[in-house]
Design an enzyme around this catalytic site. Structure first.
Site, PDB file in Angstrom:
ATOM      1  N   CYS A 120      -8.985   9.148   0.928  1.00  0.00           N
ATOM      2  CA  CYS A 120      -9.862  10.291   0.686  1.00  0.00           C
ATOM      3  C   CYS A 120     -10.969  10.280   1.728  1.00  0.00           C
ATOM      4  CB  CYS A 120     -10.453  10.249  -0.714  1.00  0.00           C
ATOM      5  SG  CYS A 120     -11.063  11.882  -1.219  1.00  0.00           S
ATOM      6  N   LYS A 195      -6.225  14.730 -11.516  1.00  0.00           N
ATOM      7  CA  LYS A 195      -7.532  14.086 -11.464  1.00  0.00           C
ATOM      8  C   LYS A 195      -8.586  15.083 -11.929  1.00  0.00           C
ATOM      9  CE  LYS A 195     -10.619  11.631  -8.282  1.00  0.00           C
ATOM     10  NZ  LYS A 195     -10.762  11.157  -6.894  1.00  0.00           N
ATOM     11  N   LYS A 248      -5.940  10.560 -14.025  1.00  0.00           N
ATOM     12  CA  LYS A 248      -7.262   9.938 -13.932  1.00  0.00           C
ATOM     13  C   LYS A 248      -8.318  10.899 -14.464  1.00  0.00           C
ATOM     14  CE  LYS A 248     -10.462   8.028 -10.529  1.00  0.00           C
ATOM     15  NZ  LYS A 248     -10.807   7.813  -9.126  1.00  0.00           N
TER      16      LYS A 248
HETATM   17 ZN    ZN Z   1     -12.778  11.672  -2.655  1.00  0.00          ZN
END
Ligand code: ZN
Length: 325
Positions: A120, A195, A248
């Protein structure tokens, strides 16, 4: 055949009987242990909101990886804290980036340990967002270009699996084709497919120094109120070539985990996130909860709900407790 012929308590009468009819087995094989790697030597800095979790320099991360593998835990997931942050996060795809160094050192010391890397932008960008920002907007497709570079650099360093976590549209297809193009067709992709924009990530942002400098992540992470949308997210990632799916956070989303489990055949991971960890730790430190009991109950719940893999900061403790029986 109702009561009195039927008595549910019969098979609960003794520990051995209970073991025989236990439906869910928890083992260290189920765990993935997160590591936060920083520059320097001999650094082992505890994260204030996450007792027992540390920022580690590469040498310390190697020692930790050896211990983790010795406990029977098969995998770690690496997060990196760069030396400098900038608008696009240059260290994220640098050959001498902190994660690239850690991958090489860990694979050299513990070749059998599976090394997964979080992929990320937010830990590397000066604005703390998971996207490249152009003219004040999140630029999805420019972000994809960076992600392609990051995964190739992780694969070159020896990562077994890359795990994109930014909820960038098209990230799995982009990553798969970038890896294949560079000859890394055997590098796996574990997608943070589902997520949510969650308050439970609070302590992680201290651990990874990744709090956004402005705004929030609601325009790219999922609304906690949505579950059908989770199936669409997962379906797209399956179509784009993900090898493993993830949900998540964990505990507040067990219903979502179950639905994803029922809809797809891929191995499924649950992330027992920092806030879930910190709540248990804080209560245990106050003597309000029996930590061992609560942790093993929680991890068992993930498996019962359908997880094959659990990313958890409790992994080392849980592996020890499971060994003790
Ligand atoms: Zn991130």
């Amino acid at each position: 055949m109702p009561f009195p012929a039927q008595r549910m308590r019969r098979l609960r009468a003794g520990a051995t009987l209970r073991r025989m009819v236990r439906e869910t087995q928890l083992a260290p094989d189920d765990f993935i242990y997160p590591l936060f790697v920083v520059h320097g030597q001999g650094v082992r800095r505890e994260i204030g909101s996450m007792p027992g979790v540390f920022n580690l320099s590469v040498d310390e991360a190697v020692a930790e990886a050896q211990e983790v593998y010795g406990l029977g835990i098969p995998a770690v997931i690496l997060f990196g804290l760069p030396q400098h942050k900038d608008p696009i996060g240059l260290e994220n795809f640098a050959p001498e980036g902190i994660v690239q160094q850690a991958i090489r050192a860990i694979k050299k010391a513990v070749p059998e340990l599976v090394v997964i890397t979080d992929v990320c932008l937010c830990e590397y960008t000066d604005h703390g967002h998971c996207f490249v920002i152009r003219e004040g907007r999140f630029d999805n497709d420019a972000t994809l270009e960076i992600l392609g570079k990051v995964v190739v650099s992780h694969a070159q360093a020896g990562a077994d699996i890359v795990a994109p976590s930014g909820m960038v549209d098209g990230m799995i297809a982009t990553i798969r084709s970038a890896l294949d193009r560079e000859g890394f067709s055997m590098t796996g992709v574990m997608s943070y497919a589902v997520k949510y924009a969650s308050g439970f990530y609070g302590p992680f942002r201290e651990a990874a120094d990744s709090a956004p400098a402005f705004g929030d992540r609601h325009s790219y992470q999922m609304d906690p109120a949505n579950a059908r949308e989770a199936l669409r997210e997962a379906r797209l990632d399956v179509e784009e070539g993900a090898d493993v799916l993830m949900v998540k956070p964990g505990l507040p989303y067990l219903d979502v985990l179950r639905r994803v489990r029922e809809a797809f055949d891929l191995p499924l991971a649950a992330y027992n996130v920092s806030g879930e960890y910190s709540m248990v730790k804080a209560a245990a430190l106050n003597g309000w909860l029996d930590e061992r009991r609560v942790v093993l109950e929680t991890l068992t719940a993930f498996k019962r709900a359908g997880a094959d893999l659990i990313l958890t900061y409790h992994a080392k403790d849980a592996a020890c407790w499971l060994r003790e029986g």
